[in-house]
Design an enzyme around this catalytic site. Structure first.
Site, mmCIF file in Angstrom:
data_model
loop_
_atom_site.group_PDB
_atom_site.id
_atom_site.type_symbol
_atom_site.label_atom_id
_atom_site.label_comp_id
_atom_site.label_asym_id
_atom_site.label_seq_id
_atom_site.Cartn_x
_atom_site.Cartn_y
_atom_site.Cartn_z
ATOM 1 N N HIS A 94 0.857 -1.200 0.000
ATOM 2 C CA HIS A 94 0.000 0.000 0.000
ATOM 3 C C HIS A 94 0.887 1.242 0.000
ATOM 4 O O HIS A 94 1.941 1.270 0.650
ATOM 5 C CB HIS A 94 -0.921 -0.006 1.225
ATOM 6 C CG HIS A 94 -2.008 1.015 1.096
ATOM 7 N ND1 HIS A 94 -1.789 2.350 1.351
ATOM 8 C CD2 HIS A 94 -3.295 0.909 0.698
ATOM 9 C CE1 HIS A 94 -2.918 3.013 1.113
ATOM 10 N NE2 HIS A 94 -3.843 2.165 0.719
ATOM 11 N N GLU A 166 -3.941 1.761 -7.397
ATOM 12 C CA GLU A 166 -4.317 2.852 -6.500
ATOM 13 C C GLU A 166 -3.475 4.092 -6.809
ATOM 14 O O GLU A 166 -2.353 4.222 -6.284
ATOM 15 C CB GLU A 166 -4.088 2.435 -5.041
ATOM 16 C CG GLU A 166 -4.931 1.254 -4.599
ATOM 17 C CD GLU A 166 -5.303 1.325 -3.121
ATOM 18 O OE1 GLU A 166 -6.449 1.006 -2.801
ATOM 19 O OE2 GLU A 166 -4.470 1.723 -2.294
HETATM 20 P P1 13P Z 1 -9.734 6.164 -0.019
HETATM 21 O O1 13P Z 1 -10.891 5.333 -0.517
HETATM 22 O O2 13P Z 1 -9.978 6.762 1.326
HETATM 23 O O3 13P Z 1 -9.270 7.143 -1.046
HETATM 24 O O4 13P Z 1 -8.507 5.138 0.211
HETATM 25 C C1 13P Z 1 -8.168 4.247 -0.792
HETATM 26 C C2 13P Z 1 -7.185 3.283 -0.257
HETATM 27 O O5 13P Z 1 -6.082 3.645 0.131
HETATM 28 C C3 13P Z 1 -7.580 1.868 -0.208
HETATM 29 O O6 13P Z 1 -6.514 1.041 0.103
#
Ligand code: 13P
Length: 257
Positions: A94, A166
């Site tokens: 992450h 992401e």
């Molecule tokens: P948000 O949905 O708060 O933008 O976060 C996304 C995330 O980091 C999921 O792992």
């Protein structure tokens, strides 16, 4: 057909009591959906109690992190071996861990390998920062993160890995990624997997999207041509109205397509 996954990353929120309450509320609003896998990633502390509480027909658990050694003198760490019987999945790589906890490309690779070695499926997060996007480095960054992370796995292992795109600049920022940007990045990810592991694997591997997901984006994102197999939800996963609506919207979209 690849099974949809809707995963809630609770990050460093909710104590065990609050986590249990949220699961209870979600359970009231989410039905058993054969085609949608709902995954909850609470803090490590809550995994054990929640594993006893959850309705396993509805929910699966994911850890948010673990260390890559199976055991040893590593004060403060929890290993994948310890999580074996508790979770199906573990989030690895992450961007918050890459940014704040020195999860380098090599550390992420070791964690992906350790997860697989212990029978836990990694949810591998990759994504570019705002600076990287503006400098035209998005594809290079995605390529580097993906290739290194998977480099100690066999082709057969890669089939089961879940990849989450992401974009860091859209995580918890209120800035939303445009459908075309998501589509392009996920196409590139699948293209990379195809080059490294073959076309068949790239068609089998699940790719999720995660950053700023809200209920109203679900149908649009899941209908993109690149083939997006689910969502990794941060902030909205802490709100039971929103998260159950995201799951139900995903279910409706899958039924209609
Ligand atoms: P948000 O949905 O708060 O933008 O976060 C996304 C995330 O980091 C999921 O792992």
């Amino acid at each position: 057909m690849r099974k949809l996954m809707i995963a809630g990353n609770w990050k460093m929120h909710l104590n065990t009591h609050e986590a249990s309450l949220l699961v209870h509320r979600l359970s009231e609003r989410i039905d058993v959906h054969r085609n949608v896998e709902v995954v909850l990633a609470p803090s490590t502390l809550c995994l054990q109690p929640l594993s006893l509480e959850i309705d396993r027909r509805k929910f699966r658990l994911a850890a948010q992190n673990a260390f890559y050694k199976d055991e040893g003198a590593f004060t403060g760490e929890v290993s994948f071996t310890m999580l074996r019987d508790l979770v199906h999945y573990c989030i690895v790589g992450h961007s918050e861990r890459r940014a704040y906890f020195h999860d380098t490309l090599e550390v992420v690779r070791n964690k992906v390998e350790a997860a697989v070695r212990n029978g836990i499926t990694p949810i591998l997060c990759i994504g570019e920062t705002e600076h990287e996007r503006k400098s035209g480095e998005t594809k290079q960054v995605l390529h580097d993160q993906l290739t290194t992370a998977l480099s100690n796995l066999t082709t057969n292992d890669v089939r089961d890995v879940v990849i989450a795109y992401e974009p860091v600049w859209a995580i918890g920022t209120g800035v939303t990624a445009k459908p075309a940007q998501i589509d392009e990045a996920v196409r590139f990810i699948r293209h990379n997997v195809a080059e490294l592991y073959g076309q068949k694997v790239s068609e089998e591997v699940r790719v999720l999207y995660g950053a700023g997901v809200e209920p109203e984006y679900v149908a649009g994102v899941l209908s993109l041509d690149a083939g997006i197999d689910g969502l990794l939800v941060g902030g909205a996963s802490l709100n039971y109205h929103k998260f159950s609506e995201i799951v139900n919207a995903a279910y409706r979209t899958r039924r209609e397509n």
